[in-house]
Design an enzyme around this catalytic site. Sequence first.
Site, PDB file in Angstrom:
ATOM      1  N   ARG A 205       2.965   2.728   5.078  1.00 61.96           N
ATOM      2  CA  ARG A 205       4.385   2.156   4.389  1.00 61.96           C
ATOM      3  C   ARG A 205       4.705   2.841   3.257  1.00 61.96           C
ATOM      4  NH1 ARG A 205       0.616  -2.377   5.961  1.00 61.96           N
ATOM      5  NH2 ARG A 205       1.497  -3.456   7.372  1.00 61.96           N
ATOM      6  N   HIS A 308      10.467   3.583   7.528  1.00 58.27           N
ATOM      7  CA  HIS A 308      10.006   2.355   8.384  1.00 58.27           C
ATOM      8  C   HIS A 308      10.155   2.937   9.741  1.00 58.27           C
ATOM      9  CE1 HIS A 308       7.700  -1.193   8.542  1.00 58.27           C
ATOM     10  NE2 HIS A 308       8.276  -1.696   9.379  1.00 58.27           N
ATOM     11  N   ARG A 311       7.363   5.400  10.409  1.00 57.01           N
ATOM     12  CA  ARG A 311       6.187   4.683  10.531  1.00 57.01           C
ATOM     13  C   ARG A 311       6.106   4.272  12.057  1.00 57.01           C
ATOM     14  NH1 ARG A 311       2.016   0.995   8.900  1.00 57.01           N
ATOM     15  NH2 ARG A 311       2.557  -1.217   9.352  1.00 57.01           N
ATOM     16  N   HIS A 333      -1.745  -4.325  10.587  1.00 56.91           N
ATOM     17  CA  HIS A 333      -1.171  -5.346  10.948  1.00 56.91           C
ATOM     18  C   HIS A 333      -1.983  -6.561  10.957  1.00 56.91           C
ATOM     19  CE1 HIS A 333       2.070  -2.898  13.598  1.00 56.91           C
ATOM     20  NE2 HIS A 333       2.353  -3.217  12.199  1.00 56.91           N
TER      21      HIS A 333
END
Length: 360
Positions: A205, A308, A311, A333
Amino acid sequence: MNIIKIKDRQELDRRTPSMPWYIEKFINYKLPDLSPSSLLEYVRDYDTFLSWLLAEGLAAGPTLRDVELIELERLHMDSIDHFKMFLATRQQQANSRTTISRKLSSLRSLFHYLSQIAEDEQFYPLLKRNVMAKVSIKRTSKPKDTAAKLEGKLLQEQEIDEFIRYINEDYGMEIATNKQALYSYTNNRTRDTSIVSLILNSGLRVSEVFNMNVDDIDLKKRLLYVYRKGKNDDTFKTPVYFRQEAMRDLQLYMSQRDSQYKAPKREKALFLAIPNGKKEGSRMTKRAIQEMVIKYAKRFGKPYLSVHKLRHSFATDYYLRNDLYKTQEQLGHASPETTQIYAHLTDKTMAEAIDRPKEA
């Protein structure tokens, strides 16, 4: 030391005293379990709600801190519906469905705490009537829907290497006649290539890239140590592997970091920039990282790319070679449901792969 969390904790400490006592009590209750960043979002949401109550005459005030529990107990469902309408249509900044759901969820957490957990001196709930218990908050997007929105907006297979090569080589040729742009590019090319290569080969991130220090990288083991989002433990950094493809770019940047950015010994940040008017490099900001990626993406012909989405690009490629559990671990996550986005994103890729002709 997580720079973002420190700043958010300072902002949280500054803003919380402006809230009513029962919200301060709730924030203190949640402090051991949630990060300062999450709690700061709660406080911002409560600021919006309490300000609306005062503006609508549903609370006497005069300040946010003066909104009383009894005024929350007297709220009707109509009031909550009107607040939702306010969030969706207000002139300053209309909120998306996702943001509205998050703000309502923040309120429901507060009202649940006041009605089910917190007690007064006689052991009765602080809030006798909980209007938020009647509010249904629908899930705003499912993994399949999110995947549909991302389709066509990510880098696919060979495009990952092409984008890294574009930043390292082709971009400079395109701006060769612009002396100012070329000067900036020449100074930062190695750093920029390294950042993008690292994200596309690890799935970090932007906050994790921003927070990284020189000591957080182990080139021999191809490991990074990062503060993961949502983990409220500043004593532990999660080890994250990066692919061999990023090694050369990282090694080259690290060999130039001190001399190129005139880094003072006290500066621990991995990625540096020299601010205007300064002579020494300091930690590159999140905003600068995001703007850097957008700058190259536009010239590359993919203006929708962001940090993002880089990613997401890594995650889709990674999922094709691994399984759901490994992808969840690599990306950090909290829930496997979030990782299911990539199962849907790879459906088309896998469908095409099964019909590819056999190699001779």
